[in-house]
Structures are given as structure tokens and as C-alpha cells.
Enzyme design. Structure first.
Site, PDB file in Angstrom:
ATOM      1  N   ASP A 226       0.884  -1.352   0.136  1.00 46.53           N
ATOM      2  CA  ASP A 226       0.078   0.023  -0.083  1.00 46.53           C
ATOM      3  C   ASP A 226       1.040   1.039  -0.078  1.00 46.53           C
ATOM      4  OD1 ASP A 226      -2.380   1.345  -0.082  1.00 46.53           O
ATOM      5  OD2 ASP A 226      -2.702   1.423   2.273  1.00 46.53           O
TER       6      ASP A 226
ATOM      7  N   HIS B 142      -3.742  14.358   0.736  1.00 50.56           N
ATOM      8  CA  HIS B 142      -3.719  13.488   1.700  1.00 50.56           C
ATOM      9  C   HIS B 142      -2.700  13.672   2.704  1.00 50.56           C
ATOM     10  CE1 HIS B 142      -4.883  10.046   4.341  1.00 50.56           C
ATOM     11  NE2 HIS B 142      -3.860   9.546   3.846  1.00 50.56           N
TER      12      HIS B 142
ATOM     13  N   GLU C  23     -10.196   4.266   3.935  1.00 56.46           N
ATOM     14  CA  GLU C  23      -9.280   4.830   3.108  1.00 56.46           C
ATOM     15  C   GLU C  23      -9.680   4.527   1.498  1.00 56.46           C
ATOM     16  OE1 GLU C  23      -5.133   5.521   5.556  1.00 56.46           O
ATOM     17  OE2 GLU C  23      -5.058   4.015   3.809  1.00 56.46           O
TER      18      GLU C  23
ATOM     19  N   GLU D 149      -9.198   3.933  -2.152  1.00 56.87           N
ATOM     20  CA  GLU D 149      -7.942   3.828  -3.073  1.00 56.87           C
ATOM     21  C   GLU D 149      -8.156   3.102  -4.153  1.00 56.87           C
ATOM     22  OE1 GLU D 149      -4.635   2.366  -0.656  1.00 56.87           O
ATOM     23  OE2 GLU D 149      -5.483   3.006   1.053  1.00 56.87           O
TER      24      GLU D 149
ATOM     25  N   ASP E 289      -8.899   0.440   2.410  1.00 58.65           N
ATOM     26  CA  ASP E 289      -7.837  -0.212   3.279  1.00 58.65           C
ATOM     27  C   ASP E 289      -8.334   0.522   4.649  1.00 58.65           C
ATOM     28  OD1 ASP E 289      -5.556  -1.385   4.111  1.00 58.65           O
ATOM     29  OD2 ASP E 289      -4.502   0.498   4.073  1.00 58.65           O
TER      30      ASP E 289
ATOM     31  N   ARG F  35      -7.218   4.318  13.454  1.00 52.99           N
ATOM     32  CA  ARG F  35      -6.462   5.384  13.723  1.00 52.99           C
ATOM     33  C   ARG F  35      -5.790   5.107  15.073  1.00 52.99           C
ATOM     34  NH1 ARG F  35      -5.173   6.453   8.403  1.00 52.99           N
ATOM     35  NH2 ARG F  35      -6.972   6.837   7.126  1.00 52.99           N
TER      36      ARG F  35
ATOM     37  N   GLN G 237      -3.295   2.444  15.351  1.00 54.99           N
ATOM     38  CA  GLN G 237      -2.043   2.904  14.234  1.00 54.99           C
ATOM     39  C   GLN G 237      -1.269   4.062  14.894  1.00 54.99           C
ATOM     40  OE1 GLN G 237      -3.469   4.371  10.400  1.00 54.99           O
ATOM     41  NE2 GLN G 237      -1.604   4.979   9.716  1.00 54.99           N
TER      42      GLN G 237
ATOM     43  N   LYS H 106      -4.000  -1.789  10.387  1.00 53.21           N
ATOM     44  CA  LYS H 106      -4.307  -1.809   9.019  1.00 53.21           C
ATOM     45  C   LYS H 106      -4.696  -3.223   8.630  1.00 53.21           C
ATOM     46  CE  LYS H 106      -3.127   2.328   7.391  1.00 53.21           C
ATOM     47  NZ  LYS H 106      -3.881   3.206   6.318  1.00 53.21           N
TER      48      LYS H 106
ATOM     49  N   THR I 179      -8.739  -5.685   4.489  1.00 50.98           N
ATOM     50  CA  THR I 179      -8.703  -4.450   3.323  1.00 50.98           C
ATOM     51  C   THR I 179      -9.478  -5.035   2.349  1.00 50.98           C
ATOM     52  OG1 THR I 179      -6.033  -4.287   3.666  1.00 50.98           O
ATOM     53  CG2 THR I 179      -6.904  -3.970   1.527  1.00 50.98           C
TER      54      THR I 179
ATOM     55  N   GLU J 259      -9.849  12.866   7.725  1.00 52.18           N
ATOM     56  CA  GLU J 259      -9.459  14.123   7.132  1.00 52.18           C
ATOM     57  C   GLU J 259     -10.828  14.916   7.078  1.00 52.18           C
ATOM     58  OE1 GLU J 259      -6.788  13.947   3.373  1.00 52.18           O
ATOM     59  OE2 GLU J 259      -7.573  11.887   3.604  1.00 52.18           O
TER      60      GLU J 259
END
Length: 400
Positions: A115, A122, A188, A190, A222, A226, A229, A242, A246, A347
């Protein structure tokens, strides 16, 4: 547009210029075969007179992908021919199955999963949140595509339940870490790229060889915890925050279907020769949409990505690392400059400080149990048509 004798829905993103590949069955435990999406149907190509027919009844795309670009192009041309010439209608029509009557499965046996972190918007957003007194981008960011090696065994097809992960968490004000369900579960949005043709150990793959190795494109979510992480990622990077899941879309769009979507990215830093894509850029004009519980919350623009998939592949193999059939590499979160273009809830809510208000008046910072997230995308096709990449969906379930 490529002609066809089928009566397709108006505005379908699954016309004969797309023809994405997936794996389906007609019973939950029934045999799995390779199918092609066309309109509202799945065409069982394993039952037709086509190149590589023996590789289409194996339960994954890996057999087909390992055959290489010449076979991929020949199969695509043959399917377009079968759908264009009415003389083939009697032979093809019995193998068109309504999409609602089949079950879709993970299309690829994933070998490795990498990834990346390739959206400047971002990366700058996260940099401003986490390092407010420093430059938002790290010094290396515009010189190489940053990435991490993920967990192939937890890549799953769209619709797989998202079990809220548990792990160690430590808020800045806490004296010590605690263990429990993530309170900052995120997405996420992607785009993923699937490797078909392997490469030799010790021999880097140059930029120009990208279309010889990459079979096609899918969507990726993904999922990210948080809080887990942020506590674990120093100094080595993402791990348990993570690796729990996925999600990927069930359809893999052939790279050949996206020729009209190619764009050249804007860059402001000279690149080393192995990453210099002047003359053969592989930026893609993909329009993503993120929905939470059916409500549109973001429209991330993939065309603004700083690093392209061809550069990501070249960098992945620059040290001589080899490719395997079924390798999956993802773009990293896709975000644009505007708030409604951000591809993650960290975000959209600015780290939880600015809750997102939904049309029903409820708010979100991060995901709650029962929430359903759906990511879709389209790309320009020939003569003003649109190519659909399918969708990737997941529903949040409580920790176990």
C-alpha cells in the site's frame, strides 16, 4: 463505442468498452468460474470459444493473468467480437446470467499486498494534523513513492463484514496504553492494481513495462484503526491498525479499458531516471465517490495523485524485488484540495475536531457499528462513454 447486439441499460458503465473480469458462482458452495460484467449480466466466458478457456474455470483470475499481455488482449478482442456480431448471439446468450442471480467472490488469489501514500493532498492533511509545527510533507515525499508491505491474507471481497478491531490504544493524555475496540475506525478510499505477469528476482521492472505486468484495476478500501495505528506506528509504520481487513471490489477492469483515462500528473521536483515518466505517464482520470449509509460524503479525484501506478511498480522493484502473479498494490488514500474530496474520515472530520454532519442531522467523526461505507468510481471511455469500476462496500460490525 464498441458495437453490441445486447440491449444495454442507458448510461451503463459496464458496456463492451469495459468488460471487467470477476469470479462468480451460482450457488454459495458451487464451482467458481471467471465471468465478465456486461450491462446487468455476467457472461460466463468459461463456456465460450475463447482464448485461454482452460484458465477461466479455475476459481480465480490468476491462471488467466499468468498468461501475459498477448493472451489478455486476444481474449478481450474475442469477447468484444462475440458481443458485437449478431451471428454469435445464439451461442452467447445462454451464458448471460442476471447479476442478481450470482454470487461474486474474491477475484484474485493475492500473493503480496503493498500500500502506498501517493496523494499529496492526503499526505499534507495528515502532516498538518500530526506535525503542526513542521512542514506537512517529509523531505523524501516528492522523491519516491512511500509505501508499506501489508497483509495479503486479510484482503477480502466487497461485502465482507468489517469486524471492529481491538488493540492497544493510548491517547496523548493517558498515562498508559489500554486494550480494547478501536474508537477511531476509518476508511481509506483507494485504487488497486493487480499484477499478472511475474518478474525475475534481481531485475527491476522499468516504467515502460508497466502494461506488460499489470493486468487491471480495482477499487480498494484499506480500513484503518487510527487509534491503534497512532500508538504502534513509530518507528516502523502501519501494522495491526491496518492488517485486520482490506476490501476490494469484485471486478477487475482491464488496463486496456482505461486508455482514454490516462493523464499526466503535475510535479514540481525533478525525478531520478527510474521514476521519470516523461513521454509515458500513467496517471488516471478516475472519479471516486464515497457514501456513508447511502449518503454521498466525498468525491476524491484520482487524477491529482502525485505518484502513478507505473512509478509505484518501478519503485517496488527498484531493489530487485520480484513480482508474482496476484500481487496487489494500492494507491494510498485518494484526496483532493477541497473538504468534499477527502478520502478518509480522519480528514473529513479533521482528526475528530470537525464532525461531519449527515443529511439526517446525525454527525460522524469516525465510523460507528452498523455504518455502511460504499466506494464507487468511473473513468472516461471512448466517445464520451463512462467506464465503471464497480463498487467496494463494507458494514461495520461490533468487536468480537
Amino acid at each position: 463505442m464498441t458495437p453490441t447486439w445486447l440491449d444495454l441499460p442507458a448510461g451503463t458503465g459496464f458496456g463492451p468498452d469495459n468488460l471487467p473480469y470477476g469470479v462468480f458462482s451460482t450457488e454459495p458452495d458451487g464451482p467458481r468460474r471467471v465471468g465478465v460484467a456486461i450491462g446487468g449480466h455476467v457472461l460466463d466466458v468459461s463456456r465460450l470459444d475463447v482464448p485461454a478457456a482452460d484458465a477461466l474455470a479455475t476459481g480465480s483470475l490468476n491462471g488467466l493473468m499468468s498468461r501475459g499481455r498477448t493472451t489478455w488482449d486476444a481474449l478481450r478482442a474475442r469477447v468484444q467480437e462475440l458481443l458485437a456480431d449478431p451471428a454469435h448471439r445464439a451461442a452467447v446468450e445462454p451464458h448471460l446470467l442476471p447479476r442478481e442471480d450470482v454470487m461474486l467472490h474474491l477475484p484474485v488469489e493475492v500473493a503480496d499486498y503493498v500500500d502506498f501514500y501517493s496523494s499529496q493532498h492526503h499526505a499534507e492533511n495528515l502532516g498538518r494534523m500530526f506535525r503542526p509545527d513542521s512542514e506537512p510533507l517529509t523531505p523524501n515525499w516528492k522523491h519516491l513513492p512511500i509505501g508499506y508491505h501489508g497483509r495479503a491474507g486479510t484482503v477480502a471481497v466487497s461485502g465482507t463484514p468489517v469486524i471492529r478491531p481491538s488493540g492497544q490504544r493510548k491517547a496523548p493524555a493517558d498515562d498508559a496504553p489500554t486494550f480494547g475496540p478501536s474508537q477511531r475506525l476509518d476508511i481509506e478510499a483507494e485504487v488497486g492494481f493487480v499484477v499478472g505477469t511475474p518478474s525475475e528476482l534481481g531485475r527491476p521492472v522499468p516504467l515502460a513495462a508497466f502494461p506488460e505486468h499489470v493486468f487491471g484495476v480495482c477499487l480498494v478500501n484499506d480500513w484503518s484503526a487510527r487509534d491503534i495505528q497512532s500508538w504502534e506506528y513509530v518507528p516502523l509504520g502501519p501494522f495491526l491498525g491496518k492488517s485486520f481487513l482490506t476490501s476490494v471490489s469484485p471486478w477487475v477492469v482491464p488496463l486496456a479499458a482505461l486508455e482514454a483515462a490516462r493523464v499526466a500528473p503535475d510535479r514540481d521536483v525533478p525525478l531520478l531516471p527510474y521514476l521519470d515518466d516523461t513521454g509515458h505517464p500513467w496517471g488516471l482520470d478516475l472519479a471516486l465517490e464515497v457514501r456513508l449509509n447511502g449518503e454521498l460524503v466525498s468525491c476524491p479525484p484520482f487524477r491529482l495523485m502525485y505518484w502513478t501506478p507505473a512509478q509505484q511498480l518501478a519503485h517496488t522493484t527498484a531493489n530487485g524485488a520480484s513480482l508474482r502473479t496476484g500481487d496487489l498494490f494500492a494507491s494510498g488514500t485518494v484526496s483532493g484540495p477541497d473538504r468534499d474530496q477527502r478520502g478518509s474520515f480522519i480528514e473529513l472530520s479533521w482528526g475528530g475536531e470537525e464532525p461531519l454532519t449527515l443529511p439526517d442531522g446525525s454527525t460522524r467523526t469516525f465510523l460507528e457499528d452498523g455504518d455502511v461505507v460504499t466506494i464507487t468510481a468511473t473513468a472516461p471511455g471512448p466517445e464520451g462513454s463512462r467506464i465503471a469500476l464497480g463498487e467496494v462496500t463494507g458494514r461495520i460490525e461490533p468487536a468480537r
